[in-house]
Design a protein around this motif. Sequence first.
Motif, mmCIF file in Angstrom:
data_model
loop_
_atom_site.group_PDB
_atom_site.id
_atom_site.type_symbol
_atom_site.label_atom_id
_atom_site.label_comp_id
_atom_site.label_asym_id
_atom_site.label_seq_id
_atom_site.Cartn_x
_atom_site.Cartn_y
_atom_site.Cartn_z
ATOM 1 N N GLU A 94 0.813 -1.208 0.000
ATOM 2 C CA GLU A 94 0.000 0.000 0.000
ATOM 3 C C GLU A 94 0.854 1.268 0.000
ATOM 4 O O GLU A 94 0.333 2.356 -0.251
ATOM 5 N N GLU B 281 -5.008 -4.393 5.268
ATOM 6 C CA GLU B 281 -5.920 -3.266 5.447
ATOM 7 C C GLU B 281 -5.966 -2.346 4.227
ATOM 8 O O GLU B 281 -7.011 -1.810 3.874
ATOM 9 N N VAL C 85 -4.961 0.687 3.788
ATOM 10 C CA VAL C 85 -5.520 1.969 4.199
ATOM 11 C C VAL C 85 -5.166 3.077 3.219
ATOM 12 O O VAL C 85 -5.974 3.979 2.946
ATOM 13 N N GLU C 86 -3.952 3.021 2.653
ATOM 14 C CA GLU C 86 -3.457 4.120 1.824
ATOM 15 C C GLU C 86 -3.648 3.881 0.334
ATOM 16 O O GLU C 86 -3.084 4.586 -0.482
ATOM 17 N N GLU D 71 -6.010 4.559 -1.647
ATOM 18 C CA GLU D 71 -7.207 5.305 -2.021
ATOM 19 C C GLU D 71 -7.348 5.506 -3.521
ATOM 20 O O GLU D 71 -8.446 5.725 -4.020
ATOM 21 N N SER E 291 -11.561 -1.339 6.452
ATOM 22 C CA SER E 291 -10.845 -0.293 5.700
ATOM 23 C C SER E 291 -11.177 -0.312 4.219
ATOM 24 O O SER E 291 -10.855 0.637 3.493
ATOM 25 N N LYS F 74 -12.527 2.638 2.469
ATOM 26 C CA LYS F 74 -11.704 3.760 2.015
ATOM 27 C C LYS F 74 -11.245 3.600 0.567
ATOM 28 O O LYS F 74 -10.675 4.520 -0.002
ATOM 29 N N GLU G 96 -20.082 -0.731 5.203
ATOM 30 C CA GLU G 96 -19.276 0.423 4.813
ATOM 31 C C GLU G 96 -18.920 0.423 3.335
ATOM 32 O O GLU G 96 -18.511 1.448 2.782
#
Length: 580
Positions: free
Chosen positions: A311, A332, A334-335, A337, A356, A359, A380
């Motif tokens: 990520e 995850e 997370v980054e 995007e 996550s 996101k 989500e």
Amino acid sequence: MTSLSDAEAGTPTKRKQGLAPNTMESARRFLYDEDVPAPTGNVPVRPPQKTSLSGSDKRLNPVQAAFMATMTTCQTYGNKRLLYIAGGIFGVVLLSMGIHSVSGSGTKKSAAQRLQGLQAKIVEAQVTSQEDITKSGTVQYHALQWLSKNDEAQISEDDEFMISRYVMAVLFYSLSADKNHVKPDSGWKTQTGWMTSADYCSWYGVTCVKGDAATGNAQIESITLEDNNLQGSLPSELTGLDYLNVLNLGSNSIGGTLPTELANVRDLRFLLLSNNNIEGTIPTEYGSFNSIRHLDLGHNQLSGSIPTQLEKAFTMKSLDLHDNNLEGDIPEFVEFEGLTELNLQNNNLKGKLPPSFAKLTSLVHLRLSNNTLTGFVPEEMEAMTVLEFLMLDRNNFVGSIPSKMFYQVTRLQHLDLQFNGFSGNIPDSVSRLVDLKDFMVNHNALTGKIPLYVGLMLDLQVLSLGNNKLTGDIPDQFTSLKDLKKLQLQSNFLEGTIPSTIGALKRLEVVELNHNSFNGQIPSEIGYIHTLKDLKLYDNALAGSVPPEVCALVKEEDLTYLGVDCSVTCADGCCTKCFD
């Protein structure tokens, strides 16, 4: 009586007019490339100058010097001695030329010196280690030998494109079985230009940025050798191609492991290595890619877990790791995007979908099929508003299909939730998916009736609701699904009659209504569907006979499979099989 010549009589004679004797000395010094003697006494010292037979600064070549010296001699001593003097002077010329040839060869590097010079530059550039390039039999050794001795281009060690040419030679020997240095045969489907004197920008599958118009040399931008019968393993030397943008070696027989050094190729945007035999783990260093857009390692033999470091490659748009032996939880991410495509299907991944995922709002394609993922589909995920392909089939998901999700995620074209443990009703909100083409939820534990609003999904081509616990009848609204090609409602608790309006679905190819409780007769209107190839009506409570219009489809060989209960009368040659 003949008189003696003046010379024989001892009478002094006047020497014929010609060049002075010091001119002969000048010719001699010229032929031997000697400098003019330095002046003596108090005369100011000047830098030594090369001797010239004329008063001008123009230098004469050895043949011109010999001619001038010969003419001077003839003028001085007469033509009688011309033959002898000319022979001597030309001998001096040949000797002088020999001396110059020997001294000139001393400035040209020997083969050994050339090899050592190339080797030193390559090692200095940290492209290859000293050990690899000097060890006999390595691909690096073969590449150096070819570059130094057999490459007709004879590129200089100081040429800015030398390293690139060496790297391409290493790549060739790494991905071919032939290690010959003279016209090596790779065994590739296409090898045009490779390992010839031609500039590498003209080699098959290679493109370059704009370079030197005279030599054709330039920085390599793309290497595309997809489906070209490559074998072997990837060399770490690819890091020497600083401007490489695309490396596409998919659909070959490349084995070995992934070089960690590839992460150092600063401009690499597309790394496409799918459909090979690459083993080992995904290097954590791949999270250091500076420019990567598309990383495709699918359909290999990679194992281990998915590195969380990936990520960190925040420029990545597409990550494709399908059909490997990857295991563990999904990171995850997370980054991630900016990620638009994530394909992890056909692995051994387990655990729940991380929250996550909400996101990953840029995701268009999400493929997680055929793993051992568990738990609920996170609500989500409604934040994935641009999602078009959602494939969660063949996992162990449970719970209800999240109805709230489809109020936001309305661009879906392909929704595959089959072979899971979903329960509850099919949410009415699926009717909002007006662009949906494939809706597949078969092999779950869904209950209730088929929503009437399914008739609003006008682009639907595949409707697979089979192997659930659905009840009720087939809604008349199905007649609006004009593009429907596959209707699978088998193995439910559906009842009632088969609506005659089904004959309006002129593009149907597969109709599976078997293993239900339908009654009444088979509608003759089915015989108007000339695209129909597979019709399964058995294990129901149908009565009567198969309409002749339907049998006509069989005789015309449009309908290749017709299965009914044996209680239904079927004309000779009409039914493929009857079931008791």
